[in-house]
Design a protein around this motif. Structure first.
Motif, PDB file in Angstrom:
ATOM      1  N   ALA A  88      16.457  -0.545 -19.818  1.00  0.00           N
ATOM      2  CA  ALA A  88      15.919   0.568 -19.039  1.00  0.00           C
ATOM      3  C   ALA A  88      15.012   1.416 -19.917  1.00  0.00           C
ATOM      4  O   ALA A  88      15.328   1.699 -21.073  1.00  0.00           O
ATOM      5  CB  ALA A  88      17.059   1.410 -18.486  1.00  0.00           C
ATOM      6  N   ARG A  89      13.878   1.820 -19.355  1.00  0.00           N
ATOM      7  CA  ARG A  89      12.939   2.651 -20.093  1.00  0.00           C
ATOM      8  C   ARG A  89      12.827   4.049 -19.497  1.00  0.00           C
ATOM      9  O   ARG A  89      12.540   4.998 -20.200  1.00  0.00           O
ATOM     10  CB  ARG A  89      11.563   1.980 -20.128  1.00  0.00           C
ATOM     11  CG  ARG A  89      11.480   0.836 -21.114  1.00  0.00           C
ATOM     12  CD  ARG A  89      11.654   1.351 -22.546  1.00  0.00           C
ATOM     13  NE  ARG A  89      11.838   0.274 -23.519  1.00  0.00           N
ATOM     14  CZ  ARG A  89      13.002  -0.054 -24.044  1.00  0.00           C
ATOM     15  NH1 ARG A  89      14.092   0.596 -23.672  1.00  0.00           N
ATOM     16  NH2 ARG A  89      13.108  -1.020 -24.929  1.00  0.00           N
ATOM     17  N   SER A  90      13.043   4.183 -18.195  1.00  0.00           N
ATOM     18  CA  SER A  90      12.995   5.508 -17.574  1.00  0.00           C
ATOM     19  C   SER A  90      13.668   5.460 -16.213  1.00  0.00           C
ATOM     20  O   SER A  90      13.791   4.393 -15.602  1.00  0.00           O
ATOM     21  CB  SER A  90      11.549   6.001 -17.426  1.00  0.00           C
ATOM     22  OG  SER A  90      10.824   5.166 -16.552  1.00  0.00           O
ATOM     23  N   ILE A  91      14.112   6.635 -15.761  1.00  0.00           N
ATOM     24  CA  ILE A  91      14.733   6.770 -14.449  1.00  0.00           C
ATOM     25  C   ILE A  91      13.919   7.760 -13.631  1.00  0.00           C
ATOM     26  O   ILE A  91      13.621   8.864 -14.093  1.00  0.00           O
ATOM     27  CB  ILE A  91      16.184   7.286 -14.571  1.00  0.00           C
ATOM     28  CG1 ILE A  91      17.055   6.282 -15.328  1.00  0.00           C
ATOM     29  CG2 ILE A  91      16.778   7.561 -13.191  1.00  0.00           C
ATOM     30  CD1 ILE A  91      18.435   6.816 -15.650  1.00  0.00           C
ATOM     31  N   GLY A  92      13.571   7.355 -12.427  1.00  0.00           N
ATOM     32  CA  GLY A  92      12.935   8.287 -11.505  1.00  0.00           C
ATOM     33  C   GLY A  92      13.954   8.693 -10.468  1.00  0.00           C
ATOM     34  O   GLY A  92      14.019   8.072  -9.391  1.00  0.00           O
ATOM     35  N   HIS A  93      14.781   9.692 -10.789  1.00  0.00           N
ATOM     36  CA  HIS A  93      15.899   9.980  -9.881  1.00  0.00           C
ATOM     37  C   HIS A  93      15.442  10.639  -8.589  1.00  0.00           C
ATOM     38  O   HIS A  93      16.196  10.683  -7.613  1.00  0.00           O
ATOM     39  CB  HIS A  93      17.005  10.776 -10.576  1.00  0.00           C
ATOM     40  CG  HIS A  93      16.577  12.046 -11.230  1.00  0.00           C
ATOM     41  ND1 HIS A  93      16.675  13.256 -10.612  1.00  0.00           N
ATOM     42  CD2 HIS A  93      16.060  12.288 -12.453  1.00  0.00           C
ATOM     43  CE1 HIS A  93      16.238  14.205 -11.438  1.00  0.00           C
ATOM     44  NE2 HIS A  93      15.859  13.635 -12.558  1.00  0.00           N
ATOM     45  N   ALA A  94      14.214  11.129  -8.536  1.00  0.00           N
ATOM     46  CA  ALA A  94      13.695  11.662  -7.272  1.00  0.00           C
ATOM     47  C   ALA A  94      13.272  10.529  -6.335  1.00  0.00           C
ATOM     48  O   ALA A  94      13.369  10.646  -5.114  1.00  0.00           O
ATOM     49  CB  ALA A  94      12.524  12.592  -7.537  1.00  0.00           C
ATOM     50  N   SER A  95      12.816   9.409  -6.924  1.00  0.00           N
ATOM     51  CA  SER A  95      12.341   8.274  -6.124  1.00  0.00           C
ATOM     52  C   SER A  95      13.344   7.123  -6.078  1.00  0.00           C
ATOM     53  O   SER A  95      13.053   6.066  -5.500  1.00  0.00           O
ATOM     54  CB  SER A  95      11.014   7.755  -6.696  1.00  0.00           C
ATOM     55  OG  SER A  95      11.167   7.378  -8.069  1.00  0.00           O
ATOM     56  N   ASN A  96      14.516   7.312  -6.689  1.00  0.00           N
ATOM     57  CA  ASN A  96      15.551   6.270  -6.716  1.00  0.00           C
ATOM     58  C   ASN A  96      15.034   4.969  -7.339  1.00  0.00           C
ATOM     59  O   ASN A  96      15.250   3.879  -6.809  1.00  0.00           O
ATOM     60  CB  ASN A  96      16.098   5.991  -5.322  1.00  0.00           C
ATOM     61  CG  ASN A  96      16.922   7.136  -4.780  1.00  0.00           C
ATOM     62  OD1 ASN A  96      17.407   7.969  -5.541  1.00  0.00           O
ATOM     63  ND2 ASN A  96      17.086   7.190  -3.468  1.00  0.00           N
ATOM     64  N   THR A  97      14.359   5.103  -8.475  1.00  0.00           N
ATOM     65  CA  THR A  97      13.829   3.927  -9.153  1.00  0.00           C
ATOM     66  C   THR A  97      14.199   3.967 -10.633  1.00  0.00           C
ATOM     67  O   THR A  97      14.413   5.032 -11.213  1.00  0.00           O
ATOM     68  CB  THR A  97      12.294   3.843  -9.043  1.00  0.00           C
ATOM     69  OG1 THR A  97      11.707   5.032  -9.606  1.00  0.00           O
ATOM     70  CG2 THR A  97      11.860   3.693  -7.599  1.00  0.00           C
ATOM     71  N   VAL A  98      14.264   2.788 -11.228  1.00  0.00           N
ATOM     72  CA  VAL A  98      14.453   2.675 -12.663  1.00  0.00           C
ATOM     73  C   VAL A  98      13.440   1.664 -13.193  1.00  0.00           C
ATOM     74  O   VAL A  98      13.218   0.606 -12.584  1.00  0.00           O
ATOM     75  CB  VAL A  98      15.905   2.256 -13.015  1.00  0.00           C
ATOM     76  CG1 VAL A  98      16.277   0.945 -12.358  1.00  0.00           C
ATOM     77  CG2 VAL A  98      16.100   2.160 -14.527  1.00  0.00           C
ATOM     78  N   GLN A  99      12.798   2.021 -14.311  1.00  0.00           N
ATOM     79  CA  GLN A  99      11.823   1.137 -14.944  1.00  0.00           C
ATOM     80  C   GLN A  99      12.524   0.320 -16.031  1.00  0.00           C
ATOM     81  O   GLN A  99      13.197   0.881 -16.900  1.00  0.00           O
ATOM     82  CB  GLN A  99      10.690   1.957 -15.567  1.00  0.00           C
ATOM     83  CG  GLN A  99       9.867   2.758 -14.575  1.00  0.00           C
ATOM     84  CD  GLN A  99       8.903   1.894 -13.778  1.00  0.00           C
ATOM     85  OE1 GLN A  99       8.536   0.792 -14.208  1.00  0.00           O
ATOM     86  NE2 GLN A  99       8.492   2.375 -12.617  1.00  0.00           N
ATOM     87  N   VAL A 119      12.741  -1.203 -10.276  1.00  0.00           N
ATOM     88  CA  VAL A 119      13.821  -1.584  -9.375  1.00  0.00           C
ATOM     89  C   VAL A 119      14.235  -0.356  -8.564  1.00  0.00           C
ATOM     90  O   VAL A 119      14.483   0.716  -9.125  1.00  0.00           O
ATOM     91  CB  VAL A 119      15.028  -2.137 -10.154  1.00  0.00           C
ATOM     92  CG1 VAL A 119      16.172  -2.483  -9.204  1.00  0.00           C
ATOM     93  CG2 VAL A 119      14.618  -3.370 -10.962  1.00  0.00           C
ATOM     94  N   VAL A 120      14.314  -0.533  -7.267  1.00  0.00           N
ATOM     95  CA  VAL A 120      14.751   0.547  -6.376  1.00  0.00           C
ATOM     96  C   VAL A 120      16.252   0.417  -6.147  1.00  0.00           C
ATOM     97  O   VAL A 120      16.761  -0.689  -5.919  1.00  0.00           O
ATOM     98  CB  VAL A 120      14.001   0.482  -5.034  1.00  0.00           C
ATOM     99  CG1 VAL A 120      14.477   1.594  -4.092  1.00  0.00           C
ATOM    100  CG2 VAL A 120      12.498   0.582  -5.255  1.00  0.00           C
ATOM    101  N   TYR A 121      16.951   1.521  -6.224  1.00  0.00           N
ATOM    102  CA  TYR A 121      18.401   1.489  -6.058  1.00  0.00           C
ATOM    103  C   TYR A 121      18.852   2.475  -4.975  1.00  0.00           C
ATOM    104  O   TYR A 121      18.178   3.462  -4.667  1.00  0.00           O
ATOM    105  CB  TYR A 121      19.104   1.847  -7.375  1.00  0.00           C
ATOM    106  CG  TYR A 121      18.778   3.230  -7.912  1.00  0.00           C
ATOM    107  CD1 TYR A 121      19.432   4.364  -7.424  1.00  0.00           C
ATOM    108  CD2 TYR A 121      17.809   3.408  -8.897  1.00  0.00           C
ATOM    109  CE1 TYR A 121      19.135   5.635  -7.914  1.00  0.00           C
ATOM    110  CE2 TYR A 121      17.499   4.674  -9.390  1.00  0.00           C
ATOM    111  CZ  TYR A 121      18.172   5.773  -8.898  1.00  0.00           C
ATOM    112  OH  TYR A 121      17.873   7.026  -9.367  1.00  0.00           O
ATOM    113  N   ASP A 122      20.004   2.163  -4.400  1.00  0.00           N
ATOM    114  CA  ASP A 122      20.708   3.128  -3.559  1.00  0.00           C
ATOM    115  C   ASP A 122      21.723   3.901  -4.392  1.00  0.00           C
ATOM    116  O   ASP A 122      21.946   5.086  -4.166  1.00  0.00           O
ATOM    117  CB  ASP A 122      21.402   2.408  -2.403  1.00  0.00           C
ATOM    118  CG  ASP A 122      20.405   1.820  -1.417  1.00  0.00           C
ATOM    119  OD1 ASP A 122      19.742   2.597  -0.717  1.00  0.00           O
ATOM    120  OD2 ASP A 122      20.283   0.575  -1.376  1.00  0.00           O
TER     121      ASP A 122
END
Length: 392
Positions: A88-99, A119-122
């Motif tokens: 993992a390189r970053s988390i976009g917790h507003a967009s529910n994504t992880v790079q 990757v989009v997560y629930d």
């Protein structure tokens, strides 16, 4: 019921076990649920056995390192599981994504490529664990290939060393000193330096005293109330003591302190020490669908028994959310930290000590349960998800 994607970052003790529990208890009951397990390391490292495994010839690589992907082959619905080799390189917790920065194999060579996969997560579970401050390979370091190279390099250094100084009288330092002294006897000079006034500080005095007495029997020299550090110029032969004086050693093993693997976590999700801030449900404070489990969190001391206790709790919480549709805000379950985790210390195959709660455990019991095989006989069952407990 709406399909959900659960992304687990980290395939160590916490992440691997949680992935199995979700696939066993939730995915078959909730059509479309998918578990994505992400790790930069293609193999699981049985680090319980590391103190003995650092001695060449004692434990094979194949017993210490087990491939992760085959451990999930027995699930019938393969579309419900995916393993991503990367970090993992970053988390976009507003967009529910992880790079995720992918690792890529070209023949027998593993390379870290520039390719980023979003990757989009629930629900996102952070289970990236920790590493030793010195970055010695007693925990996973980078890829499997990186770890194996560091592991073999350490084994070679131990083989060649006539004098070894170990810094840190916690469980790992004590076990390493015991294993080395048990194997090499008086042919190698082993010194253990501890900053406090006793080994295994904070445990029962009788347990600390037994460990000290057994190490003395094995010929280990102990120095207390001192912190040992290597020379700034990286001269590995000179070790400085905090209260004055130096030691000369062929090899220095600093085995104290851990650092959380948190480089990708946004600052606002961490406390001042770099731990993930978790609420009593193990949810990350300030989020609705990000959770933390294991060493990365701030719930309790970073010990394996605590990690597995957290996994069991979080599995139940996620089952309530995913299977029963329970809103996160209505979760009433609260995690209760382990009050005092059990301690089993093996000093080679024959000497041992330990405690359970406020009771000291007879050394021969610890030796029988742990000292002989270091639970390696349970490894395949745990890694394959057939048991949730690697001990006993």
């Amino acid at each position: 019921m709406e399909p959900k994607t659960v992304v687990i970052l980290g395939a160590g003790w916490a992440g691997l076990s949680l992935a199995h529990q979700l696939l066993q208890n939730v995915a078959p009951k909730v059509p479309g649920t998918k578990v994505i397990l992400v790790s930069p390391n293609s193999h699981f490292f049985w680090n319980i056995a590391a103190p003995r495994g650092i001695i060449s010839g004692e434990i094979s690589d194949g017993h210490l390192f087990s491939p992760i992907l085959p451990a999930f082959d027995h699930y019938q619905h393969h579309e419900q599981f995916e393993f991503i080799l990367g970090a993992a390189r970053s988390i976009g917790h507003a967009s529910n994504t992880v790079q995720i920065q992918l690792n890529q194999k070209q023949g027998d060579v593993l390379t870290r490529v520039d390719t980023l996969r979003e990757v989009v997560y629930d629900h996102l579970i952070i289970a990236t664990g920790s590493r030793i401050v010195s970055n010695l390979p007693f925990k996973s370091v980078g890829s499997y290939e990186d770890h194996l190279e560091a592991w073999h390099e350490l084994q070679a250094k131990i083989d060649a060393a006539g004098t070894i100084v170990i810094a840190g009288g916690g469980p790992t330092g004590v076990e390493v000193a015991g294993e080395l002294a048990s194997k090499f006897g008086r042919t190698k000079e082993i010194t253990l330096v501890e900053n406090s006034e006793s080994l295994l500080y904070g445990r029962l005095p009788s347990v600390s005293q037994t460990a000290e007495r057994d190490l003395e029997k094995l010929g280990v020299r102990m120095i207390y109330k001192n912190r040992a550090t290597q020379s700034a110029d990286n001269d590995s032969h000179t070790i400085h003591l905090s209260k004055g004086g130096t030691l000369t050693a062929d090899l220095f093993l600093p085995l104290y302190g851990v650092v959380v693997n948190n480089a990708f976590i946004p600052d606002e999700l961490m406390d001042w020490e770099g731990n993930l801030k978790l609420d009593p449900t193990l949810r990350v404070v300030g989020t609705t669908n990000i959770w933390g489990v294991g060493d990365v969190g701030n719930v309790e001391p970073k010990q394996l028994s605590s990690v597995l206790s957290q996994v069991g709790f979080l599995s139940g919480v996620l089952e309530s959310v995913l299977l029963h549709g329970k809103p996160v805000e209505e979760i009433s379950e609260v995690y209760t930290p382990v009050s005092r985790s059990p301690l089993f210390i093996a000093l080679g195959r024959h000497l041992a000590t330990g405690q359970f709660g406020s009771w000291k455990i007879f050394g021969f019991i610890v030796s029988f349960l742990k000292g002989r095989k270091l639970y390696l006989n349970n490894a395949s069952s745990f890694i394959g998800g057939k048991t949730r407990q690697p001990f006993f």
